[in-house]
Design a protein around this motif. Structure first.
Motif, PDB file in Angstrom:
ATOM      1  N   ILE A  34       0.849  -1.210   0.000  1.00 39.90           N
ATOM      2  CA  ILE A  34       0.000   0.000   0.000  1.00 39.90           C
ATOM      3  C   ILE A  34       0.883   1.258   0.000  1.00 39.90           C
ATOM      4  O   ILE A  34       0.667   2.196  -0.783  1.00 39.90           O
ATOM      5  N   SER A  35       1.912   1.292   0.869  1.00 45.00           N
ATOM      6  CA  SER A  35       2.768   2.484   0.959  1.00 45.00           C
ATOM      7  C   SER A  35       3.468   2.751  -0.365  1.00 45.00           C
ATOM      8  O   SER A  35       3.495   3.883  -0.847  1.00 45.00           O
ATOM      9  N   SER A  36       4.043   1.688  -0.941  1.00 46.13           N
ATOM     10  CA  SER A  36       4.845   1.929  -2.145  1.00 46.13           C
ATOM     11  C   SER A  36       3.976   2.231  -3.367  1.00 46.13           C
ATOM     12  O   SER A  36       4.375   2.996  -4.230  1.00 46.13           O
ATOM     13  N   ARG A  37       2.763   1.656  -3.449  1.00 52.38           N
ATOM     14  CA  ARG A  37       1.922   1.897  -4.629  1.00 52.38           C
ATOM     15  C   ARG A  37       1.081   3.159  -4.524  1.00 52.38           C
ATOM     16  O   ARG A  37       0.588   3.658  -5.527  1.00 52.38           O
ATOM     17  N   THR A  38       0.865   3.637  -3.284  1.00 51.96           N
ATOM     18  CA  THR A  38      -0.065   4.773  -3.130  1.00 51.96           C
ATOM     19  C   THR A  38       0.495   5.931  -2.298  1.00 51.96           C
ATOM     20  O   THR A  38       0.046   7.056  -2.437  1.00 51.96           O
ATOM     21  N   ARG A 153      -9.503  -5.609  -2.272  1.00 52.16           N
ATOM     22  CA  ARG A 153      -8.238  -4.981  -1.834  1.00 52.16           C
ATOM     23  C   ARG A 153      -7.773  -3.894  -2.796  1.00 52.16           C
ATOM     24  O   ARG A 153      -6.965  -3.040  -2.445  1.00 52.16           O
ATOM     25  N   GLY A 154      -8.286  -3.936  -4.041  1.00 49.10           N
ATOM     26  CA  GLY A 154      -7.900  -2.928  -5.028  1.00 49.10           C
ATOM     27  C   GLY A 154      -8.474  -1.552  -4.744  1.00 49.10           C
ATOM     28  O   GLY A 154      -7.943  -0.543  -5.224  1.00 49.10           O
ATOM     29  N   THR A 155      -9.582  -1.485  -3.982  1.00 50.40           N
ATOM     30  CA  THR A 155     -10.155  -0.160  -3.662  1.00 50.40           C
ATOM     31  C   THR A 155     -10.146   0.149  -2.164  1.00 50.40           C
ATOM     32  O   THR A 155      -9.936   1.296  -1.779  1.00 50.40           O
ATOM     33  N   MET A 188     -17.680   4.275 -16.672  1.00 50.47           N
ATOM     34  CA  MET A 188     -17.731   2.974 -16.015  1.00 50.47           C
ATOM     35  C   MET A 188     -16.392   2.566 -15.388  1.00 50.47           C
ATOM     36  O   MET A 188     -16.300   1.523 -14.747  1.00 50.47           O
ATOM     37  N   ASN A 189     -15.377   3.382 -15.533  1.00 51.33           N
ATOM     38  CA  ASN A 189     -14.100   3.090 -14.879  1.00 51.33           C
ATOM     39  C   ASN A 189     -14.097   3.439 -13.389  1.00 51.33           C
ATOM     40  O   ASN A 189     -13.183   3.059 -12.667  1.00 51.33           O
ATOM     41  N   LEU A 190     -15.067   4.219 -12.965  1.00 50.60           N
ATOM     42  CA  LEU A 190     -15.163   4.594 -11.548  1.00 50.60           C
ATOM     43  C   LEU A 190     -16.641   4.777 -11.246  1.00 50.60           C
ATOM     44  O   LEU A 190     -17.261   5.749 -11.663  1.00 50.60           O
ATOM     45  N   VAL A 191     -17.200   3.809 -10.526  1.00 45.10           N
ATOM     46  CA  VAL A 191     -18.669   3.739 -10.422  1.00 45.10           C
ATOM     47  C   VAL A 191     -19.100   3.577  -8.973  1.00 45.10           C
ATOM     48  O   VAL A 191     -18.543   2.758  -8.231  1.00 45.10           O
ATOM     49  N   LEU A 192     -20.128   4.328  -8.594  1.00 43.30           N
ATOM     50  CA  LEU A 192     -20.814   4.111  -7.325  1.00 43.30           C
ATOM     51  C   LEU A 192     -22.310   4.097  -7.650  1.00 43.30           C
ATOM     52  O   LEU A 192     -22.900   5.152  -7.872  1.00 43.30           O
ATOM     53  N   PRO A 193     -22.920   2.911  -7.720  1.00 40.92           N
ATOM     54  CA  PRO A 193     -24.312   2.831  -8.184  1.00 40.92           C
ATOM     55  C   PRO A 193     -25.293   3.487  -7.210  1.00 40.92           C
ATOM     56  O   PRO A 193     -25.058   3.503  -5.995  1.00 40.92           O
ATOM     57  N   GLY A 217      -6.021   1.129 -13.157  1.00 39.49           N
ATOM     58  CA  GLY A 217      -5.031   1.500 -14.179  1.00 39.49           C
ATOM     59  C   GLY A 217      -5.546   2.629 -15.063  1.00 39.49           C
ATOM     60  O   GLY A 217      -4.822   3.593 -15.362  1.00 39.49           O
ATOM     61  N   GLU A 218      -6.816   2.515 -15.490  1.00 36.48           N
ATOM     62  CA  GLU A 218      -7.393   3.550 -16.364  1.00 36.48           C
ATOM     63  C   GLU A 218      -7.533   4.875 -15.609  1.00 36.48           C
ATOM     64  O   GLU A 218      -7.282   5.951 -16.160  1.00 36.48           O
ATOM     65  N   ILE A 219      -7.922   4.792 -14.339  1.00 34.60           N
ATOM     66  CA  ILE A 219      -8.097   6.026 -13.560  1.00 34.60           C
ATOM     67  C   ILE A 219      -6.741   6.690 -13.307  1.00 34.60           C
ATOM     68  O   ILE A 219      -6.618   7.911 -13.304  1.00 34.60           O
ATOM     69  N   PHE A 220      -5.726   5.876 -13.124  1.00 36.36           N
ATOM     70  CA  PHE A 220      -4.369   6.421 -12.941  1.00 36.36           C
ATOM     71  C   PHE A 220      -3.977   7.256 -14.163  1.00 36.36           C
ATOM     72  O   PHE A 220      -3.500   8.392 -14.050  1.00 36.36           O
TER      73      PHE A 220
END
Ligand code: COA
Length: 324
Positions: A34-38, A153-155, A188-193, A217-220
């Protein structure tokens, strides 16, 4: 008196500190990843406070710091994607909590996801310049923990709960440029229904997932484009050079996004203010929370030009240049 100025910034973080190690007990992850990726070390997660509660705490902080009479606030905008209710609005409930119910106040919520505070500043600026509003309270408040799939774990490692509140009034100096943009095709790359289509008159669709989903990846890639596009547009329209900007306060999503932008734009990394290691991504709260802390830390002096830049769901992006 032809512009609009931020006269104070308040903040509220949710009460419970959740470290990366705490999350490693819930999903398969670890502090190193988490630290190194974010760049995120911990986040604050609400225990029993609502989005309105956090908005209220941040607003009281801003009002106390400004020393103004709260009765001079006649516009309240709350940017949020995690309201307590669709109706009443968070802004109306905040008006009540602040004891402004008997006053003539325009109050509404605004959804531009993580760019919400920028959009809200832009709207308040237009109200103030039109002369119909004396002072505006602009708040970003989120309890994203209720929208997160805690098995993903991705979000789930990215987000936190908090609020940032700004007070704006008419002034000779302040907002020097504003820019917002939106693009619906990649939504649709970032969705909260919201609620599923479900009435006696609609075909019954499969219930969509109810939690936030993201193509990281797309949001990055989008985020790096959006920050650069916003900075370019703001500098061009204001005819200000990047050297004259003392601080850039970006939406606090991921430290690696900011490193990439720094390389891409050749803006030194030290010029970007980051506090995401403590709070994670608090969506529409993050820029206000960061601005409040930068001011508390004495990083912003009178006359400094500060660039605020946001990006997020919609997809939306934008920013302002503000002289303090
Ligand atoms: N802990 C450990 N491993 C994890 C993990 C976690 N929390 N989350 C994902 N992984 C794994 C993946 O499953 C993948 O494993 P695999 O190679 O075996 O399939 C691996 O790590 C790499 O995943 P990837 O998605 O390529 O990682 P990444 O380097 O792109 O980082 C994000 C993922 C989410 C941190 C990154 O894409 C990001 O920050 N995107 C922008 C998100 C954002 O800012 N959203 C809000 C915008 S407002």
């Amino acid at each position: 008196m032809d512009t609009c100025k931020i006269i104070a910034a308040g903040k509220a973080a949710a009460q419970r500190t959740v470290t990366n190690d705490d999350l490693s007990k819930i999903v398969e992850t670890n502090d190193e990843w988490i630290s190194s990726r974010t760049g995120i070390s911990r986040r604050q997660i609400t225990f029993d406070e609502s989005t309105t509660d956090l908005a209220y705490r941040a607003s009281v902080d801003a009002i106390n710091k400004s020393g103004i009479d709260k009765n001079t606030i006649d516009l309240i905008i709350v940017a949020t994607i995690s309201p307590d209710f669709f109706m009443p609005s968070t802004a109306s409930m905040l008006q009540y909590r602040l004891g402004l119910n008997e006053n003539n106040v325009t109050a509404f919520d605004l959804n531009a996801a993580c760019t919400g505070l920028i959009y809200a500043i832009q709207v308040a600026d237009k109200f103030i310049k039109s002369g119909s509003v004396r002072r505006a309270l602009v708040v970003g408040s989120e309890t994203l923990s209720r929208t997160i799939d805690w098995n993903d774990r991705g979000t789930c490692v990215l987000f936190g709960d908090g609020a940032g509140a700004l007070l704006l009034e008419r002034s000779d100096s302040g907002i020097m440029a504003d820019y917002t943009n939106s693009r619906g095709d990649a939504e649709m790359n970032l969705v909260l229904p919201a609620l599923p289509l479900d009435s006696p008159f609609s075909s019954k669709l499969d219930s969509p997932p109810s939690k936030m989903t993201m193509n990281g990846g797309e949001i990055f890639k989008f985020a790096t484009f959006a920050i650069k596009d916003t900075i370019d547009n703001l500098l061009r329209s204001s005819r200000i050079e990047i050297e004259d900007i003392s601080l850039v306060i970006p939406h606090q999503a991921n430290g690696r996004i900011i490193s990439k932008v720094s390389k891409l734009t050749k803006i030194p990394l030290e010029k970007f203010y980051l506090n995401l290691s403590k709070y994670g991504n608090t969506s529409s709260a993050s820029i206000g929370l960061a601005l409040a802390e930068a001011m508390e830390d004495g990083l912003i002096k009178k006359g400094d030009k500060v660039l605020l830049v946001g990006f997020g769901g919609g997809l939306t992006w934008g920013g302002v240049i503000h002289e303090f």
